[in-house]
Design an enzyme around this catalytic site. Structure first.
Site, PDB file in Angstrom:
ATOM      1  N   ASP A 146      28.174  54.355  33.260  1.00  0.00           N
ATOM      2  CA  ASP A 146      29.339  55.238  33.160  1.00  0.00           C
ATOM      3  C   ASP A 146      29.582  55.705  31.733  1.00  0.00           C
ATOM      4  OD1 ASP A 146      29.511  54.513  35.814  1.00  0.00           O
ATOM      5  OD2 ASP A 146      31.683  54.369  35.797  1.00  0.00           O
ATOM      6  N   SER A 154      32.528  44.481  40.588  1.00  0.00           N
ATOM      7  CA  SER A 154      32.667  44.814  39.174  1.00  0.00           C
ATOM      8  C   SER A 154      32.951  43.543  38.381  1.00  0.00           C
ATOM      9  CB  SER A 154      33.808  45.823  38.990  1.00  0.00           C
ATOM     10  OG  SER A 154      34.045  46.063  37.626  1.00  0.00           O
ATOM     11  N   ARG A 197      41.876  43.605  25.695  1.00  0.00           N
ATOM     12  CA  ARG A 197      42.032  45.048  25.497  1.00  0.00           C
ATOM     13  C   ARG A 197      42.751  45.425  24.196  1.00  0.00           C
ATOM     14  NH1 ARG A 197      38.210  44.604  28.178  1.00  0.00           N
ATOM     15  NH2 ARG A 197      37.938  45.414  30.282  1.00  0.00           N
TER      16      ARG A 197
END
Length: 454
Positions: free
Chosen positions: A57, A221, A136
Site C-alpha cells: 500500500d 492485518s 502512533r
C-alpha cells in the site's frame, strides 16, 4: 512635553501583555521534548514526508505521490518490529523517494510513551494495553522532526478512512505543527476511485515495477512493535471465529508453556520502572529498553498477555481484534500492586477515574491534547510516593503477585495487626457503624412508607 495618563497606561499594558505572551509560549513549548518548533518552517516546493512501511500500500502511495508532482521523503520508524529496514530502504529509493529515513525510535517509545502509560496504568475498555495507540504519537514526533528538517509542506500516511490510525496521525500532526498539510490517499476520491479494490492496486504495482508480495498474505492485518503484536480484519472480522491455530507470533500457547513457573522482581521509582531481576539469571537490568525487553521475553515464554476482544473505535465502529503484550501486562500488574501499598484510598479512586479518561484520549489520538497534558500532570503528582518493588510469578499465561515492599508507604502493620492494638480504639468503630447505618435505616423507612401509601 505632556504625556497623558491614558498613553502611559496603554504602553504599560502592551509591554506586560507581550511579556505574558512570552511566558505562556515558553511554558507551553519551551521545555516539551515532544513539541517540534515549526513556526519558522518554510515550505520548499512540494515535498511530502510519507509514513512508509515498505508494504504494498505505502509503496503504491509513494509512486502515486510522485505522480502528483511531489518529492517524497520516506520515513520508516524502527519501533522494534521484525522488519528488514535495509531492504525497505532500497525499495523506497528504487521507487523514487528523494530521501529515505530509518529512525530508531525504540528508546523514545519506551521512555516517552510506554513509561507514562505504565505510571498511569492505561488500559482501554478494561483489556487493551494500547500497543498501537502508544506507538502512533511516537511515529508522528519523528515524522514532524523530519518534515521540519527538510522543509516539507506535507505529511502523508496510508491509514484507511475507517480506522483509528488516520485520526492519530492527523491529530498528532495538527497539534505538533499546524503548518503541515495532511495527504490521506485512502480518503481522497482521486485515489480511492482509481483503486476501488485490491486488483486495481496490484495492476498499478505491476505497471510501475513495484514488487508484489512473493508469499500469500496472511488472512488478517498485523501491527507489530516492541510493545505488542495485534491482529485484525480478514477472517477475524467474524467475532465468532476462533483464533486460527498458530496466529500468535510472540507468545507461547499457555497450554504449551513451561510447567515450572518463573519469578522476577520489578522495582519502581516515583511510578517509573527502574529495574528488573529474574530469578536464576543473576543480573539486575536497569536500562529502560532492556527492562521492557526482559519482561517481554519472560512473559512471552510463559504465554502471558493474550487478549481477544471487540473494541469500540473512535469513529463509532466496533472492531474485533487479537493482541499480545506480555511485557506490558507484567509491568501493569506490578505497578498496580505497588500503588495499592503506597497510594491513599481516595487518591487511588481519583487516579482510576483519570486513568480511564487518559486511556480513551490515547486511543482516540489525543496524546498531544491539553486535556492529556493536564491528566499527565495529575498522575505525576500522585506517583511521587510510588517507590518500591514487587515480586511476581508467571505461569501458564498468568501473572501472580508474591509480595511487595516500599521504603515509605501507608501500610502500617502495627495499626492493622490482629495481634497488636496499636493506636486504634476498637470502641470507636461503634459510632462509625451507627453513622453509616443511619442512611440505610432511613432508606428502609422511606420504602415502608411508600408501600403503606400504595
Amino acid at each position: 512635553m505632556r504625556v497623558s495618563f491614558k498613553s502611559v497606561l496603554s504602553k504599560f499594558v502592551q509591554f506586560y501583555l507581550s511579556k505574558f505572551a512570552e511566558v505562556v509560549i515558553e511554558a507551553l513549548f519551551g521545555n516539551c521534548s515532544n513539541v517540534i518548533n515549526c513556526v519558522t518552517m518554510s515550505v520548499k516546493g512540494g515535498t511530502v514526508v510519507l509514513a512508509y512501511s515498505g508494504g504494498l500500500d505505502t509503496s503504491c502511495i509513494l509512486v502515486w505521490l510522485r505522480e502528483q508532482g511531489l518529492q517524497v521523503v520516506a520515513y520508516l520508524a524502527d519501533l522494534g518490529q521484525d522488519e528488514d529496514f535495509e531492504e525497505a530502504k532500497k525499495k523506497a529509493t528504487k521507487l523514487g523517494a528523494k530521501e529515505v529515513v530509518v529512525a530508531d525510535q525504540r528508546r523514545e517509545l519506551v521512555e516517552d510513551f510506554v513509561w507514562p502509560a505504565v505510571s498511569a496504568d492505561l488500559i482501554y475498555e478494561d483489556r487493551y494495553l494500547l500497543g498501537t495507540a502508544l506507538a502512533r504519537p511516537c511515529i508522528v514526533s519523528g515524522l514532524v522532526r523530519v518534515a521540519t528538517r527538510v522543509g516539507a509542506g506535507y505529511i502523508a500516511h496510508g491509514a484507511t478512512g475507517k480506522g483509528n490510525d488516520q485520526i492519530r496521525f492527523e491529530l498528532g500532526c495538527s497539534a505538533l505543527c499546524p503548518a503541515l498539510k495532511i495527504i490521506s490517499p485512502w480518503k481522497d476520491p482521486a485515489f480511492y476511485e482509481r483503486f476501488p479494490g485490491r486488483q486495481e492496486l496490484f495492476e498499478y504495482a505491476r505497471k510501475n515495477d513495484i514488487p508484489l508480495p512473493v508469499t500469500p498474505k496472511s488472512p488478517w492485518s498485523i501491527d507489530a512493535n516492541l510493545i505488542h503484536i495485534s491482529y485484525e480484519s480478514g477472517v477475524l472480522e467474524n467475532p465468532s471465529t476462533h483464533p486460527p491455530e498458530g496466529i500468535f507470533q510472540l507468545t507461547t500457547d499457555p497450554e504449551k508453556a513451561p510447567d515450572t513457573p518463573q519469578r522476577l522482581t520489578l522495582s519502581f521509582t516515583t511510578g517509573v520502572p527502574t529495574s528488573v531481576s529474574v530469578e536464576g539469571e543473576g543480573t539486575q537490568v536497569t536500562d529502560p529498553l532492556e527492562i521492557l525487553l526482559t519482561c517481554n521475553r519472560i512473559g512471552a515464554k510463559h504465554g502471558v498477555g493474550r487478549i481477544d476482544m471487540v473494541e469500540n473505535r473512535f469513529v463509532g465502529l466496533k472492531s474485533r481484534g487479537l493482541s499480545e503484550a506480555p511485557g506490558l501486562t507484567i509491568l501493569r500488574v506490578a505497578h498496580l500492586d505497588l500503588e495499592a501499598l503506597c497510594l491513599d484510598r481516595e487518591v487511588r479512586k481519583m487516579k482510576t477515574f483519570i486513568s480511564t479518561r487518559m486511556a480513551e484520549q490515547v486511543y482516540n489520538g489525543l496524546w498531544f491534547s491539553p486535556e492529556f497534558e493536564f491528566a499527565r500532570s495529575c498522575i505525576k503528582t500522585c506517583q511521587k510516593v510510588v517507590t518500591g518493588s514487587v515480586t511476581l510469578k508467571v505461569y501458564k499465561g498468568n501473572v501472580y503477585v508474591l509480595g511487595r515492599e516500599a521504603p515509605v508507604s501507608l501500610y502500617n502493620q502495627e495499626l492493622v495487626s490482629m495481634d497488636v492494638q496499636g493506636n486504634y480504639d476498637p470502641s470507636d468503630a461503634k459510632g462509625f457503624i451507627r453513622i453509616n447505618a443511619l442512611r440505610l435505616t432511613e432508606h428502609q423507612r422511606l420504602k415502608q412508607e411508600m408501600e403503606s401509601a400504595s
